[in-house]
Write an enzyme that holds these catalytic residues in place. Structure first.
Site, PDB file in Angstrom:
ATOM      1  N   GLY A 199       0.761  -1.233   0.000  1.00 19.43           N
ATOM      2  CA  GLY A 199       0.000   0.000   0.000  1.00 19.43           C
ATOM      3  C   GLY A 199       0.793   1.285   0.000  1.00 19.43           C
ATOM      4  N   ASP A 200       2.094   1.224   0.277  1.00 20.56           N
ATOM      5  CA  ASP A 200       2.955   2.413   0.253  1.00 20.56           C
ATOM      6  C   ASP A 200       4.322   1.997  -0.273  1.00 20.56           C
ATOM      7  OD1 ASP A 200       4.019   4.930   0.637  1.00 20.56           O
ATOM      8  OD2 ASP A 200       4.090   4.829   2.823  1.00 20.56           O
TER       9      ASP A 200
END
Length: 296
Positions: A199-200
């Site tokens: 997600g990042d």
């Protein structure tokens, strides 16, 4: 203080640190947290993250618990190596130490295959069972069964577009381009069931280890679209040997047709987070990504 004691009594960590019972060595930790290498009496090293005491930046409630939950969830898949959580406390997070090493073509190819396996572990819905953060900003992880385009537009693009408008980071031109893309997002296809994603995953959150593997750190883990992780790997100069990572990934789980066309859409999420956090320095990157997506 040794590792078995700390595992059994993690709540003692702040006291032991305050009384200088553990050796601390500062290390690089990024823009959000303060990072320290801890050396225990048995020689074990740990990686400690704490919230810096800066005016106007109170520690968000549940910040470290969210990271610990995401790390554990990614680790459960048994795919890409993820540091073990040793102690998760409201004000700090102690993790397994990973000795850094060089990025190599072989490690990149293994990472591509392992990342595909992680994504294939799946998620029950878009979002997660824990509150979300990306950087120091909140991220709406409310589980959703909406189709990916709707969920991504409403939960991953619009909130950070609004924050970026509110802080003056974007001009009317960038705002109009992103709003047009959001309105047309259904035209791009690529809807898939939720994958288990970091997600990042910008290149700085891949830690190349001395063990010859790539480790995942600092996640904003949730059920999302696997193309988001891969698109983020291409940001800010790109991960080392990105072509080998992608080729190995495709060997295990080929991406759907049109993934190259969708890459700027997926990158917009993290770029808008950057304008929301850091202001106009990332304005041009948002504009380029939005225009690239619209012209694809």
């Amino acid at each position: 203080m040794d590792l078995p004691y700390l595992r059994a009594h993690p709540e003692q960590l702040p006291v032991l640190l305050a009384h200088q019972r553990i050796r601390e060595t500062p290390v690089g930790g990024g823009d959000i947290c303060t990072a320290t290498r801890l050396t225990l009496d048995d020689g074990t090293s740990l990686f400690l993250k704490t919230w810096p005491e800066r005016a106007g930046r109170p520690l968000p409630e549940g910040f470290f618990a969210t990271e610990a939950a995401g790390l554990a969830w990614l680790r459960e898949a048994g795919a890409v190596p993820v540091p073990e959580v040793i102690a998760s406390l409201p004000t700090m997070l102690a993790l397994e130490w990973v000795e850094p090493g060089p990025a190599t073509p072989q490690a990149a190819e293994r990472f591509g295959r392992e990342l595909a396996a992680l994504h294939r572990a799946g998620a029950p819905a878009f979002g997660a069972e824990w509150p979300g953060f990306i950087g120091s900003l909140p991220q709406d992880n409310t589980p959703s069964t909406d189709p990916w385009p709707t969920w991504f537009a409403e939960r991953r693009l619009l909130p950070y577009l609004r924050r970026s408008v509110d802080n003056g980071a974007l001009t009317a031109a960038e705002v109009a381009a992103v709003e047009t893309l959001i309105a047309r997002i259904d035209e791009y296809g690529g809807a898939e069931p939720p994958a288990r994603i970091h997600g990042d995953l910008w290149p700085g959150n891949v830690l190349w280890g001395a063990d010859g593997r790539a480790w995942l750190v600092d996640p904003a883990a949730h059920g999302g679209h696997r193309e988001t992780d891969l698109a983020q790997l291409a940001l800010f100069g790109g991960a080392p040997y990105l072509d080998r990572i992608l080729a190995a990934y495709h060997e295990v789980w080929p991406l759907a047709d049109g993934w190259e066309r969708r890459r700027p859409i997926h990158q917009l999420h993290l770029l808008l987070v950057h304008t929301a956090l850091f202001g106009a320095a990332y304005r041009d990157a948002v504009g380029r990504a939005a225009r690239a997506a619209l012209s694809a």
